[in-house]
Design an enzyme around this catalytic site. Structure first.
Site, PDB file in Angstrom:
ATOM      1  N   CYS A   1       0.805  -1.220   0.000  1.00  0.00           N
ATOM      2  CA  CYS A   1       0.000   0.000   0.000  1.00  0.00           C
ATOM      3  C   CYS A   1       0.841   1.273   0.000  1.00  0.00           C
ATOM      4  O   CYS A   1       0.296   2.380  -0.021  1.00  0.00           O
ATOM      5  CB  CYS A   1      -0.948  -0.010   1.192  1.00  0.00           C
ATOM      6  SG  CYS A   1      -1.978  -1.503   1.224  1.00  0.00           S
TER       7      CYS A   1
ATOM      8  N   HIS B   1      -2.991   7.832   6.283  1.00  0.00           N
ATOM      9  CA  HIS B   1      -3.181   6.498   5.702  1.00  0.00           C
ATOM     10  C   HIS B   1      -4.564   5.992   6.099  1.00  0.00           C
ATOM     11  O   HIS B   1      -5.302   5.478   5.256  1.00  0.00           O
ATOM     12  CB  HIS B   1      -2.077   5.564   6.176  1.00  0.00           C
ATOM     13  CG  HIS B   1      -2.094   4.217   5.541  1.00  0.00           C
ATOM     14  ND1 HIS B   1      -2.030   4.054   4.169  1.00  0.00           N
ATOM     15  CD2 HIS B   1      -2.185   2.971   6.068  1.00  0.00           C
ATOM     16  CE1 HIS B   1      -2.059   2.755   3.884  1.00  0.00           C
ATOM     17  NE2 HIS B   1      -2.163   2.084   5.016  1.00  0.00           N
TER      18      HIS B   1
ATOM     19  N   GLU C   1      -1.176   5.182  13.666  1.00  0.00           N
ATOM     20  CA  GLU C   1      -0.720   6.308  12.858  1.00  0.00           C
ATOM     21  C   GLU C   1      -0.813   7.621  13.635  1.00  0.00           C
ATOM     22  O   GLU C   1       0.095   8.461  13.550  1.00  0.00           O
ATOM     23  CB  GLU C   1      -1.527   6.416  11.566  1.00  0.00           C
ATOM     24  CG  GLU C   1      -1.045   7.547  10.673  1.00  0.00           C
ATOM     25  CD  GLU C   1      -1.807   7.658   9.365  1.00  0.00           C
ATOM     26  OE1 GLU C   1      -1.381   8.444   8.497  1.00  0.00           O
ATOM     27  OE2 GLU C   1      -2.832   6.965   9.210  1.00  0.00           O
TER      28      GLU C   1
ATOM     29  N   LYS D   1      -9.881   7.877   2.780  1.00  0.00           N
ATOM     30  CA  LYS D   1     -10.320   6.483   2.615  1.00  0.00           C
ATOM     31  C   LYS D   1     -11.696   6.249   3.236  1.00  0.00           C
ATOM     32  O   LYS D   1     -12.341   5.241   2.929  1.00  0.00           O
ATOM     33  CB  LYS D   1      -9.307   5.518   3.230  1.00  0.00           C
ATOM     34  CG  LYS D   1      -7.999   5.395   2.465  1.00  0.00           C
ATOM     35  CD  LYS D   1      -7.112   4.309   3.069  1.00  0.00           C
ATOM     36  CE  LYS D   1      -5.789   4.157   2.341  1.00  0.00           C
ATOM     37  NZ  LYS D   1      -4.837   5.248   2.643  1.00  0.00           N
TER      38      LYS D   1
ATOM     39  N   HIS E   1      -9.945   1.716   0.336  1.00  0.00           N
ATOM     40  CA  HIS E   1      -8.487   1.564   0.252  1.00  0.00           C
ATOM     41  C   HIS E   1      -8.092   1.022  -1.115  1.00  0.00           C
ATOM     42  O   HIS E   1      -8.393  -0.115  -1.453  1.00  0.00           O
ATOM     43  CB  HIS E   1      -8.015   0.626   1.364  1.00  0.00           C
ATOM     44  CG  HIS E   1      -6.535   0.595   1.549  1.00  0.00           C
ATOM     45  ND1 HIS E   1      -5.665   1.297   0.745  1.00  0.00           N
ATOM     46  CD2 HIS E   1      -5.756  -0.075   2.448  1.00  0.00           C
ATOM     47  CE1 HIS E   1      -4.434   1.076   1.146  1.00  0.00           C
ATOM     48  NE2 HIS E   1      -4.468   0.254   2.172  1.00  0.00           N
TER      49      HIS E   1
ATOM     50  N   PHE F   1       1.846  -3.580   4.063  1.00  0.00           N
ATOM     51  CA  PHE F   1       2.271  -4.882   4.580  1.00  0.00           C
ATOM     52  C   PHE F   1       3.771  -5.070   4.335  1.00  0.00           C
ATOM     53  O   PHE F   1       4.312  -4.617   3.320  1.00  0.00           O
ATOM     54  CB  PHE F   1       1.510  -6.002   3.881  1.00  0.00           C
ATOM     55  CG  PHE F   1       0.077  -6.188   4.351  1.00  0.00           C
ATOM     56  CD1 PHE F   1      -0.445  -5.458   5.395  1.00  0.00           C
ATOM     57  CD2 PHE F   1      -0.746  -7.112   3.729  1.00  0.00           C
ATOM     58  CE1 PHE F   1      -1.755  -5.629   5.826  1.00  0.00           C
ATOM     59  CE2 PHE F   1      -2.065  -7.301   4.137  1.00  0.00           C
ATOM     60  CZ  PHE F   1      -2.570  -6.556   5.184  1.00  0.00           C
TER      61      PHE F   1
END
Length: 410
Positions: free
Chosen positions: A163, A301, A312, A334, A339, A398
């Site tokens: 991502c 994010h 975050e 988002k 996403h 990830f």
């Protein structure tokens, strides 16, 4: 001397719209693009919602005979690149072709066609596999096709870092311009992974929201009821140019890309660390020559996962310090787009630049019961006007990969 980087063109396609203007209008007004899955029968799946692109006609952007040779993630890249190139007014010809490159990040690539042709080879045999299977599915073909379309003969590659793919692609492209190896770059991220394998795989990880009865309320960063992200598709493209090159040709300039930071958590393949994202933000600020108090907006994010959202915000506190962290406006687009995986940073860079251009902080929608641990200004439910001198956009992926971009008003 380090070259300055101007952003001169924007292109976007997402569940919130098929152009930059349509996306921005819906995102400003807090309108969700999430709906029930229509690409396949999802009734047997624990998650039955996604952020699908609606009303998209690839024939508007690609020759009809070429469409079937490409996976959909390439279609989206071609569409958004066309909008961004037209917006920028950049012309690639014999005089500058070797000084223009392409860097489009992709997280997964042609997963729907990989799934489809696994059935073909199983049920109908190897002779039924199209000779275009490999070039339609490998991740770098989005950059490849865009390069061919515009005759860009410089750098041509794809960063795949989950991502964070788009942010890494944008940041790495900026470095290429900074050192004088290109005058302009077509950059961003694209993704089209909504299929049975993706919904099944992410669902098995319990990573996806299960708010199936209220799709538009499923993506709810910072809300106590958040239960996972919503898988979406789309593309965000920017045209980056060396500042003096852009000014010399009279290009309009959305903003300056002044900072890029990156890090690895080196911790866990899916669980976040606070230190890693904070280090990426600190590095981006140092690269930009800015202090935390210079940042007025952070496009977070903010995926709507229980652990990730809090992590975050804690990372922002660590990187900014308590005083600056409480002054900065934060929001997660988002909450409306879902996403986009490898395309997320590209789309969110577009949103960040539009926010800076208009002096407007888009909202984080669906915050009905704010998580008490989310104690910063996350712009709940309603956007607001605010002058934005500089803005930050975060992407984490990830494998513990982190990438942060900083844009400054010109």
């Amino acid at each position: 001397m380090r070259k300055r980087i101007a952003v001169t063109g924007l292109g976007a396609i997402s569940p919130c719209g098929n152009t930059v203007a349509e996306n921005w209008q819906n995102i400003k007004n807090g309108i969700s693009g999430i709906s029930k899955i229509t690409k396949f029968d999802a009734s047997a799946y624990t998650t039955q919602i996604a952020g699908e692109i609606k009303g998209f006609d690839p024939e508007q952007f690609i020759e009809k005979k070429e469409i079937k040779k490409m996976d959909v993630f390439i279609h989206y890249a071609m569409a958004a690149a066309k909008e961004a190139m037209a917006d920028s007014g950049l012309v690639i010809d014999e005089a500058n072709a070797f000084e223009v490159g392409v860097s489009i990040g992709v997280g997964i690539g042609g997963l729907p066609n990989i799934q489809e042709y696994s059935y073909v080879i199983r049920d109908r045999g190897p002779s039924r596999v199209t000779p275009f299977f490999i070039p339609m599915t490998i991740s770098n073909m989005a950059s490849g096709y865009v390069s061919i379309e515009y005759g860009a003969k410089g750098y041509n590659a794809t960063t795949t870092s989950a991502c964070s793919s788009a942010n890494h692609s944008i940041g790495d492209a900026a470095r290429i311009i900074e050192r004088g190896d290109a005058k302009a770059m077509i950059v961003g991220g694209t993704e089209a992974a909504i299929c049975e394998l993706a919904i099944g795989g992410f669902g098995a990880m319990k990573a996806l929201s299960r708010h199936n009865d209220e799709p538009t309320k499923a993506s709810r960063p910072y809300d106590q009821g958040r239960d996972g992200f919503v898988l979406s598709e789309g593309c965000g493209i920017l045209i980056l140019e060396e500042m003096e090159y852009a000014k010399a040709r009279g290009a309009k300039i959305y903003g300056e890309l002044v900072g890029y930071g990156f890090s690895s958590d080196a911790y866990h393949i899916t669980s976040p660390s606070t230190e890693g994202p904070a280090r990426a933000m600190t590095m981006a600020l140092k690269d930009a020559g800015l202090s935390p108090l210079d940042i007025d907006y952070v496009n977070a994010h903010g995926t709507s996962t229980p652990a990730g959202d809090i992590n975050e915000l804690n990372a922002i506190k660590l990187a900014f310090g308590e005083e600056a962290a409480k002054k900065v406006s934060i929001s997660s687009s988002k909450s409306m787009t879902g996403h986009l995986l490898g395309a997320a940073g590209g789309l969110e860079a577009v949103i960040t630049l539009k926010a800076m251009q208009e002096g407007f902080i888009p909202p984080t929608i669906n915050v009905e019961n704010l998580d008490p641990a989310c104690d910063l200004d996350i712009t709940p439910n309603q956007g607001k006007h605010r002058a934005i001198r500089a803005a930050m956009s975060n992407s984490f992926g990830f494998g513990g990969t982190n990438a942060t971009l900083v844009f400054k008003k010109v």
